[in-house]
Scaffold this active site. Structure first.
Site, PDB file in Angstrom:
ATOM      1  N   GLY A   1      -1.853   6.476  -2.364  1.00  0.00           N
ATOM      2  CA  GLY A   1      -2.993   6.372  -3.282  1.00  0.00           C
ATOM      3  C   GLY A   1      -4.059   5.447  -2.703  1.00  0.00           C
ATOM      4  O   GLY A   1      -5.243   5.798  -2.621  1.00  0.00           O
ATOM      5  N   HIS A   2      -3.628   4.247  -2.290  1.00  0.00           N
ATOM      6  CA  HIS A   2      -4.563   3.312  -1.658  1.00  0.00           C
ATOM      7  C   HIS A   2      -5.194   3.936  -0.410  1.00  0.00           C
ATOM      8  O   HIS A   2      -6.390   3.823  -0.181  1.00  0.00           O
ATOM      9  CB  HIS A   2      -3.832   2.041  -1.208  1.00  0.00           C
ATOM     10  CG  HIS A   2      -3.194   1.242  -2.300  1.00  0.00           C
ATOM     11  ND1 HIS A   2      -1.833   1.110  -2.419  1.00  0.00           N
ATOM     12  CD2 HIS A   2      -3.732   0.513  -3.321  1.00  0.00           C
ATOM     13  CE1 HIS A   2      -1.559   0.332  -3.447  1.00  0.00           C
ATOM     14  NE2 HIS A   2      -2.687  -0.045  -4.024  1.00  0.00           N
TER      15      HIS A   2
ATOM     16  N   LEU B   1       0.808  -1.213   0.000  1.00  0.00           N
ATOM     17  CA  LEU B   1       0.000   0.000   0.000  1.00  0.00           C
ATOM     18  C   LEU B   1       0.845   1.268   0.000  1.00  0.00           C
ATOM     19  O   LEU B   1       1.929   1.320   0.573  1.00  0.00           O
ATOM     20  CB  LEU B   1      -0.920  -0.004   1.230  1.00  0.00           C
ATOM     21  CG  LEU B   1      -1.838  -1.229   1.342  1.00  0.00           C
ATOM     22  CD1 LEU B   1      -2.692  -1.146   2.606  1.00  0.00           C
ATOM     23  CD2 LEU B   1      -2.711  -1.380   0.109  1.00  0.00           C
TER      24      LEU B   1
HETATM   25  P1  AMP Z   1      -3.759  -1.977  -6.855  1.00  0.00           P
HETATM   26  O1  AMP Z   1      -3.320  -2.405  -5.502  1.00  0.00           O
HETATM   27  O2  AMP Z   1      -2.670  -1.445  -7.710  1.00  0.00           O
HETATM   28  O3  AMP Z   1      -4.620  -3.028  -7.540  1.00  0.00           O
HETATM   29  O4  AMP Z   1      -4.734  -0.732  -6.635  1.00  0.00           O
HETATM   30  C1  AMP Z   1      -5.846  -0.816  -5.788  1.00  0.00           C
HETATM   31  C2  AMP Z   1      -6.723   0.381  -5.998  1.00  0.00           C
HETATM   32  O5  AMP Z   1      -5.992   1.571  -5.693  1.00  0.00           O
HETATM   33  C3  AMP Z   1      -7.211   0.527  -7.453  1.00  0.00           C
HETATM   34  O6  AMP Z   1      -8.549   0.984  -7.453  1.00  0.00           O
HETATM   35  C4  AMP Z   1      -6.272   1.566  -7.999  1.00  0.00           C
HETATM   36  O7  AMP Z   1      -6.828   2.303  -9.076  1.00  0.00           O
HETATM   37  C5  AMP Z   1      -6.079   2.451  -6.790  1.00  0.00           C
HETATM   38  N1  AMP Z   1      -4.842   3.239  -6.928  1.00  0.00           N
HETATM   39  C6  AMP Z   1      -3.604   2.772  -7.255  1.00  0.00           C
HETATM   40  N2  AMP Z   1      -2.715   3.791  -7.348  1.00  0.00           N
HETATM   41  C7  AMP Z   1      -3.417   4.924  -7.084  1.00  0.00           C
HETATM   42  C8  AMP Z   1      -3.070   6.310  -7.034  1.00  0.00           C
HETATM   43  N3  AMP Z   1      -1.823   6.740  -7.271  1.00  0.00           N
HETATM   44  N4  AMP Z   1      -4.046   7.200  -6.729  1.00  0.00           N
HETATM   45  C9  AMP Z   1      -5.325   6.780  -6.489  1.00  0.00           C
HETATM   46  N5  AMP Z   1      -5.704   5.488  -6.525  1.00  0.00           N
HETATM   47  C10 AMP Z   1      -4.773   4.576  -6.819  1.00  0.00           C
END
Ligand code: AMP
Length: 277
Positions: free
Chosen positions: A33-34, A30
């Site tokens: 963003g998460h 994490l």
């Molecule tokens: P992931 O762990 O990469 O599958 O991401 C999980 C969630 O976090 C997904 O909905 C992504 O779009 C969101 N996410 C990943 N990176 C960011 C970011 N920099 N800003 C906002 N949301 C993000």
């Protein structure tokens, strides 16, 4: 904060939550963003469930499944102060029982962009997200604009399969120099990390043209390519100026549009996007 792995424990924990539930699906490792999704979910719901699952079916054969970064202890320590009620960390055996053969697929929206470069990727995404929705029964589900096509595809699935929940798409969280936060940024060496700001710079340059009145989509694509070409470490996979809803490439921008790109920085594949209009 309750952390569970089995479906049995997840169901028992979910039954004990009364009132609205916000769900934040993640693959872990994490970053801010998460955490911005988790904070938004916390602000808008009585309870928050975070899932951490590196979903094997959304990775292609030559992709980074085995080396995808993982650090569960760190993830849990980041979630604890945010008031998360429940973290579900299913095993692959829970999500894909032996003999597994059921898939959820969204059609046309998964053809271009990421879908074209990563065959089978969205089939894995929609299948796992449908399963996460079934198991956790959220009131609202939170996704990042960072993965613009993923958000569009899941929104389509929610409408088409009548999932009784509301999708919330949250803005992309960026580093101070503009690089979109991503678990994969960890793969970048120092030179690549510096060069990686070129994605943000090229999107910003195209957006500036748009704001100056340019509506020719090819001119914006050419601008993004030209800025990316100034960075020798960057290898363009695709650059797009597409209709925001259909994701079809545009000639002339008349409504809401999505600028997006996938760029290799060394061996690391980065994606980013801006919404216009
Ligand atoms: P992931 O762990 O990469 O599958 O991401 C999980 C969630 O976090 C997904 O909905 C992504 O779009 C969101 N996410 C990943 N990176 C960011 C970011 N920099 N800003 C906002 N949301 C993000």
């Amino acid at each position: 904060m309750n952390t569970v792995s089995s479906l049995f424990d997840l169901r028992a924990a979910r039954l004990s939550l009364n009132g609205t539930v916000g769900l934040v699906p993640t693959m872990g490792y994490l970053h801010e963003g998460h955490l911005s999704l988790v904070s938004r979910a916390k602000a808008e719901n009585k309870h928050v469930i975070v899932t951490i699952f590196v979903n094997p079916t959304q990775f292609g054969a030559n992709e980074d499944l085995s080396k995808y970064p993982r650090d569960l202890e760190r993830d849990l320590s980041l979630l604890r102060p945010l008031g998360v009620d429940l973290v579900w960390m299913p095993t692959a055996e829970v999500m894909y029982p032996s003999g597994y053969q059921t898939w959820v697929e969204v059609d046309a929206l998964t053809s271009p962009l990421e879908g074209a470069m990563r065959p089978g990727h969205f089939r894995g995404v929609t299948t796992v997200v449908a399963k996460l929705f079934n198991a956790t029964q959220p009131t609202k589900a939170y996704f990042g604009q960072k993965d613009a096509q993923q958000a569009a595809v899941i929104r389509r699935m929610v409408t088409d399969l009548n999932f009784p929940l509301e999708m919330v798409i949250c803005p992309t969280t960026r580093e101070a120099d503009g690089l979109a936060m991503s678990s994969r940024n960890k793969y970048l060496n120092e030179a690549e990390r510096k060069a990686a700001t070129v994605l943000f710079r090229s999107l910003s340059a195209a957006k500036a043209l748009y704001e100056g009145g340019e509506r020719n989509a090819e001119t914006l694509r050419e601008k993004m390519k030209a800025v990316l070409a100034t960075e020798p470490l960057a290898q363009i996979q695709y650059v797009s100026c597409a209709d925001y809803d259909s994701l079809a490439e545009l000639e002339i921008i008349t409504g809401k549009a999505l600028l997006s790109m996938a760029v290799f920085m060394g061996k690391t594949r980065l994606i980013d996007n801006f919404v216009l209009g």
